[in-house]
Design a protein around this motif. Structure first.
Motif, PDB file in Angstrom:
ATOM      1  N   ALA A 512     -71.338 -96.851  56.995  1.00 50.22           N
ATOM      2  CA  ALA A 512     -72.464 -97.549  56.373  1.00 50.22           C
ATOM      3  C   ALA A 512     -72.241 -99.052  56.415  1.00 50.22           C
ATOM      4  CB  ALA A 512     -72.642 -97.091  54.928  1.00 50.22           C
ATOM      5  N   GLY A 513     -73.316 -99.797  56.584  1.00 52.18           N
ATOM      6  CA  GLY A 513     -73.209-101.249  56.569  1.00 52.18           C
ATOM      7  C   GLY A 513     -74.555-101.910  56.350  1.00 52.18           C
ATOM      8  N   ARG A 514     -74.543-103.019  55.671  1.00 50.55           N
ATOM      9  CA  ARG A 514     -75.769-103.780  55.493  1.00 50.55           C
ATOM     10  C   ARG A 514     -76.136-104.479  56.803  1.00 50.55           C
ATOM     11  NH1 ARG A 514     -76.866-103.438  50.200  1.00 50.55           N
ATOM     12  NH2 ARG A 514     -75.117-103.313  48.746  1.00 50.55           N
ATOM     13  N   ASN A 515     -77.330-104.999  56.861  1.00 55.96           N
ATOM     14  CA  ASN A 515     -77.762-105.733  58.039  1.00 55.96           C
ATOM     15  C   ASN A 515     -76.767-106.847  58.347  1.00 55.96           C
ATOM     16  OD1 ASN A 515     -80.045-104.155  58.229  1.00 55.96           O
ATOM     17  ND2 ASN A 515     -81.289-105.537  56.977  1.00 55.96           N
ATOM     18  N   GLY A 516     -76.396-106.961  59.600  1.00 52.75           N
ATOM     19  CA  GLY A 516     -75.405-107.956  60.009  1.00 52.75           C
ATOM     20  C   GLY A 516     -74.102-107.334  60.433  1.00 52.75           C
ATOM     21  N   ASP A 518     -72.308-104.336  62.636  1.00 49.75           N
ATOM     22  CA  ASP A 518     -72.598-103.448  63.752  1.00 49.75           C
ATOM     23  C   ASP A 518     -71.899-102.110  63.537  1.00 49.75           C
ATOM     24  OD1 ASP A 518     -73.401-102.389  66.145  1.00 49.75           O
ATOM     25  OD2 ASP A 518     -72.006-103.547  67.371  1.00 49.75           O
ATOM     26  N   VAL A 519     -72.395-101.311  62.579  1.00 49.83           N
ATOM     27  CA  VAL A 519     -71.729-100.056  62.244  1.00 49.83           C
ATOM     28  C   VAL A 519     -71.727 -99.035  63.374  1.00 49.83           C
ATOM     29  CG1 VAL A 519     -71.949-100.314  59.756  1.00 49.83           C
ATOM     30  CG2 VAL A 519     -73.809 -99.249  61.028  1.00 49.83           C
ATOM     31  N   PRO A 520     -72.749 -98.970  64.241  1.00 48.08           N
ATOM     32  CA  PRO A 520     -72.688 -97.966  65.311  1.00 48.08           C
ATOM     33  C   PRO A 520     -71.567 -98.209  66.314  1.00 48.08           C
ATOM     34  CG  PRO A 520     -74.955 -98.676  64.959  1.00 48.08           C
ATOM     35  CD  PRO A 520     -74.067 -99.638  64.225  1.00 48.08           C
ATOM     36  N   SER A 521     -70.963 -99.402  66.302  1.00 47.44           N
ATOM     37  CA  SER A 521     -69.906 -99.701  67.274  1.00 47.44           C
ATOM     38  C   SER A 521     -68.595 -99.002  66.935  1.00 47.44           C
ATOM     39  CB  SER A 521     -69.663-101.214  67.337  1.00 47.44           C
ATOM     40  OG  SER A 521     -69.086-101.692  66.127  1.00 47.44           O
ATOM     41  N   LEU A 522     -68.484 -98.469  65.736  1.00 48.82           N
ATOM     42  CA  LEU A 522     -67.245 -97.820  65.315  1.00 48.82           C
ATOM     43  C   LEU A 522     -67.422 -96.308  65.250  1.00 48.82           C
ATOM     44  CD1 LEU A 522     -66.035-100.198  62.462  1.00 48.82           C
ATOM     45  CD2 LEU A 522     -65.620-100.333  64.920  1.00 48.82           C
ATOM     46  N   SER A 523     -66.365 -95.576  65.589  1.00 41.81           N
ATOM     47  CA  SER A 523     -66.407 -94.121  65.566  1.00 41.81           C
ATOM     48  C   SER A 523     -65.167 -93.608  64.859  1.00 41.81           C
ATOM     49  CB  SER A 523     -66.492 -93.561  66.985  1.00 41.81           C
ATOM     50  OG  SER A 523     -65.349 -93.944  67.733  1.00 41.81           O
ATOM     51  N   THR A 524     -64.858 -92.334  65.035  1.00 42.19           N
ATOM     52  CA  THR A 524     -63.795 -91.710  64.255  1.00 42.19           C
ATOM     53  C   THR A 524     -62.434 -92.390  64.426  1.00 42.19           C
ATOM     54  OG1 THR A 524     -62.699 -89.599  63.788  1.00 42.19           O
ATOM     55  CG2 THR A 524     -63.335 -90.011  66.065  1.00 42.19           C
ATOM     56  N   PHE A 525     -62.172 -92.967  65.594  1.00 44.24           N
ATOM     57  CA  PHE A 525     -60.879 -93.616  65.815  1.00 44.24           C
ATOM     58  C   PHE A 525     -60.965 -95.137  65.708  1.00 44.24           C
ATOM     59  CE2 PHE A 525     -60.185 -89.435  67.701  1.00 44.24           C
ATOM     60  CZ  PHE A 525     -58.996 -89.089  67.060  1.00 44.24           C
ATOM     61  N   TRP A 526     -61.832 -95.601  64.812  1.00 43.29           N
ATOM     62  CA  TRP A 526     -61.968 -97.040  64.570  1.00 43.29           C
ATOM     63  C   TRP A 526     -60.640 -97.680  64.217  1.00 43.29           C
ATOM     64  CZ3 TRP A 526     -60.252 -98.704  59.921  1.00 43.29           C
ATOM     65  CH2 TRP A 526     -60.148 -97.738  58.897  1.00 43.29           C
ATOM     66  N   MET A 528     -57.743 -97.375  65.313  1.00 49.50           N
ATOM     67  CA  MET A 528     -56.890 -97.770  66.439  1.00 49.50           C
ATOM     68  C   MET A 528     -57.493 -98.913  67.236  1.00 49.50           C
ATOM     69  SD  MET A 528     -54.992 -94.466  68.111  1.00 49.50           S
ATOM     70  CE  MET A 528     -56.384 -93.383  68.343  1.00 49.50           C
ATOM     71  N   THR A 529     -58.652 -99.412  66.818  1.00 51.33           N
ATOM     72  CA  THR A 529     -59.342-100.469  67.553  1.00 51.33           C
ATOM     73  C   THR A 529     -59.209-101.808  66.837  1.00 51.33           C
ATOM     74  OG1 THR A 529     -61.471-100.274  66.408  1.00 51.33           O
ATOM     75  CG2 THR A 529     -61.044 -98.718  68.199  1.00 51.33           C
ATOM     76  N   GLN A 530     -59.725-102.849  67.480  1.00 50.70           N
ATOM     77  CA  GLN A 530     -59.817-104.159  66.836  1.00 50.70           C
ATOM     78  C   GLN A 530     -61.136-104.176  66.062  1.00 50.70           C
ATOM     79  OE1 GLN A 530     -57.349-106.277  66.738  1.00 50.70           O
ATOM     80  NE2 GLN A 530     -58.504-107.699  65.482  1.00 50.70           N
ATOM     81  N   TRP A 531     -61.182-103.375  64.999  1.00 49.80           N
ATOM     82  CA  TRP A 531     -62.449-103.083  64.334  1.00 49.80           C
ATOM     83  C   TRP A 531     -63.115-104.263  63.630  1.00 49.80           C
ATOM     84  CZ3 TRP A 531     -62.040-104.083  59.249  1.00 49.80           C
ATOM     85  CH2 TRP A 531     -60.766-103.997  58.669  1.00 49.80           C
ATOM     86  N   PRO A 532     -62.404-105.257  63.061  1.00 44.04           N
ATOM     87  CA  PRO A 532     -63.137-106.369  62.433  1.00 44.04           C
ATOM     88  C   PRO A 532     -64.030-107.107  63.421  1.00 44.04           C
ATOM     89  CG  PRO A 532     -60.852-106.365  61.701  1.00 44.04           C
ATOM     90  CD  PRO A 532     -60.947-105.415  62.856  1.00 44.04           C
ATOM     91  N   GLU A 533     -63.539-107.300  64.643  1.00 45.25           N
ATOM     92  CA  GLU A 533     -64.333-108.000  65.645  1.00 45.25           C
ATOM     93  C   GLU A 533     -65.548-107.165  66.053  1.00 45.25           C
ATOM     94  OE1 GLU A 533     -62.670-111.093  65.930  1.00 45.25           O
ATOM     95  OE2 GLU A 533     -61.540-109.880  64.513  1.00 45.25           O
ATOM     96  N   ALA A 534     -65.368-105.844  66.115  1.00 45.72           N
ATOM     97  CA  ALA A 534     -66.488-104.974  66.483  1.00 45.72           C
ATOM     98  C   ALA A 534     -67.588-105.020  65.424  1.00 45.72           C
ATOM     99  CB  ALA A 534     -65.997-103.539  66.666  1.00 45.72           C
ATOM    100  N   LEU A 535     -67.197-105.085  64.160  1.00 49.43           N
ATOM    101  CA  LEU A 535     -68.193-105.101  63.087  1.00 49.43           C
ATOM    102  C   LEU A 535     -69.067-106.340  63.118  1.00 49.43           C
ATOM    103  CD1 LEU A 535     -66.349-103.753  59.904  1.00 49.43           C
ATOM    104  CD2 LEU A 535     -68.311-102.739  61.049  1.00 49.43           C
TER     105      LEU A 535
END
Length: 538
Positions: A512-516, A518-526, A528-535
């Motif tokens: 879940a995420g407010r506007n701004g 990018d929640v669809p960019s993350l999946s179950t293995f978020w 292991m990713t560079q997730w702050p940049e993806a968000l």
């Protein structure tokens, strides 16, 4: 149960992080700030679990998402595949050898260079029988780790491990000299830790709050997008909803399933979902009376109403689980038709049937029924709901389940590490790598039973030589070899016949995420990713 050296220590902190993790982000419109870097400059995150210390030995799976953006791994999971990060290249000259070329020009936050010696030291923290790492089971096949060149490390395995590249993506690299200087104080709130990542540790309250600041001297081409990343823990549903409603937090990863509808209804909130490599399951310990009786275990299996649990406790946000591996994951390896056939048979074996359940319990050593206490933790409120729903039908055949909520430490110690329960336990077990063999290796492998001195992830203490042989043979094959899938399907079928566990459902991951954001960019293995940049990606 008596503790056995370092094994209890490494079990005690680590599998806790296999539990459901909720994560919240703060962006523009909440507490986030804006400047010339972009619309979002700080992200605050709420999580149900933070590690007790900032040390890769004490964090695994989902909770490692708080460490791997700071203590970077040799390999990064990116775009659905594993890509070299602190390792410039990885060669696999034979199935039991990995040659890692360490990237040149990488520096720790204190300006010291990241070396081959640091890489070898970081891997060795998780190897050997005396390792105190909760990730030791992942490195069980490692025979040696040697610096074989100025920027080269060679890892030799005792047996092939098709998941080893994924294993390297799950542990952060650390500074050998920092560990030598600080010893057991490494990872504490006073000392923190030393990494190479785009975000560095700034402040830490164990298990409660972690703040990371941008590393403006980051060695990589892609500089940190955010000034600050903050993680905090909010333990119950009401407090979590209040935090979101007040806009103190602006999003959530791994939304607890009972809260999906409520959070989706918040103004400006959107939710994305994806398939998860997880399973909710009951574990029936085959070494604990009266659950050492297979007829009692079969009675439990037949009296479990999965559809009622999915509809009620899980809010319809999961699929029935005929076994521990979600069907799409297995189909990707074994093939759709072979998987469909095997899973249909596995599903038929666990169809809800109270008459069959009554017949089985009549054959058992407890024909008059049994009563067992089932521990749950508030970190995953779904567990209590599942037990309460299941108990209604189980009571009809004389099996009474009594729910007792305990703190996280008590739950994980009893369920995962020491197996000190009444013989029945409930958990949500998450895979640590996107591979069909991952969950069976943890759940069915006799080497992971406490009774064999293992990690404890085999919660039922189930040991079957034929199952172990099939799992072992699967490790000798290439990652994408369909024969691996056939071996795994056979192992799952043999194991389920003995009913050491009763699979319930494979949940979805909701972000879940407010506007701004990018929640669809993350999946179950978020994690292991560079997730702050993806968000916050533009």
């Amino acid at each position: 149960m008596t503790a056995r050296g370092g094994r209890i220590l490494r079990r005690r902190a680590g599998i806790a992080v296999i539990a459901v993790l909720a994560l919240v982000t703060t962006a523009c419109g909440g507490t986030g700030n804006s400047d010339s870097r972009g619309s979002v400059t700080s992200v605050s995150m709420l999580t149900t679990v933070l590690p007790p210390v900032l040390d890769p030995r004490q964090s695994s799976s989902l909770a490692s998402g708080s460490l791997l953006i700071a203590l970077e791994p040799l390999v990064r999971y990116d775009g659905g595949e594993f890509k070299p990060l602190l390792a410039a290249a990885i060669e696999n000259p034979d199935p039991k050898t990995y040659v890692l070329t360490i990237r040149d020009g990488v520096e720790f936050w204190d300006g010291s260079p990241f070396t081959a010696e640091d890489a070898a030291f970081s891997i060795d923290l998780h190897t050997g029988d005396d390792s105190e790492s909760v990730n030791a089971a992942l490195f069980g096949q490692v025979k040696s780790v040697e610096v074989t060149g100025d920027r080269e490390v060679t890892v030799s395995l005792s047996a092939p491990d098709p998941q080893f590249t994924a294993v390297l993506a799950q542990i952060g690299m650390v500074s050998e000299s920092f560990y030598g200087k600080n010893g057991k104080r490494v990872g504490t709130q006073d000392v923190l830790n030393m990494g190479t990542g785009p975000y560095e540790f700034a402040a830490f309250t164990p298990t409660r709050e972690l703040t990371l600041d941008a590393n403006d001297g980051y060695w990589g081409e892609n500089k940190p997008e955010l000034k600050t990343v903050k993680l905090g823990v909010v333990g119950d549903d009401a407090a979590r909803m209040n935090a979101l409603q007040s806009r103190q937090y602006d999003g959530m990863l791994n939304v607890p399933l009972p809260q999906v509808a409520s959070i989706r209804g918040l103004p400006g909130m959107r939710i994305a979902d994806s398939a998860d490599l997880s399973v909710y399951k009951f574990n029936l310990n085959v070494e604990t009376e009266p659950w050492d009786d297979i007829h009692l275990r079969r009675a439990f299996q037949k009296a479990l109403n999965r559809q009622a649990i999915i509809k009620g406790a899980l809010g319809g946000n999961a699929d029935p689980a005929p076994t521990v591996v979600p069907e799409p994951v297995m189909a990707g390896l074994a093939g759709k038709e072979a998987t469909r056939t095997a899973y249909a048979k596995l599903g038929d074996d666990i169809v809800f049937d109270l008459d069959a359940a009554r017949s089985e319990i009549a054959k058992s050593s407890s024909p008059g029924g049994v009563s067992s206490e089932v521990l749950v933790t508030g970190s995953d409120p779904t567990l209590a709901l599942i037990v309460q729903t299941a108990a209604q039908d189980l009571a009809k055949i004389g099996i009474e389940l009594k729910v007792r909520e305990v703190d996280d430490q008590t739950y994980y110690s009893a369920v995962y590490f020491e197996h000190e329960t009444d013989g029945v336990s409930i958990d949500m077990f998450s895979g640590s790598a996107p591979d069909a063999s991952n969950l069976p290796m943890y759940v069915l492998n006799g080497a992971n039973a406490v009774t064999t001195g293992g990690s404890g992830t085999n919660i039922s203490d189930y040991v079957n030589g034929d199952v172990d042989a099939l799992l072992g043979d699967s490790r000798k094959l290439a990652v994408d070899d369909p024969k691996r899938g056939a071996l795994l399907l056979e192992a799952l079928t043999l194991g389920q016949a003995d009913v050491p566990y009763v699979p319930i459902a494979s949940p979805k991951v909701f972000i879940a995420g407010r506007n701004g954001l990018d929640v669809p960019s993350l999946s179950t293995f978020w994690w292991m990713t560079q997730w702050p940049e993806a968000l916050v990606a533009p």
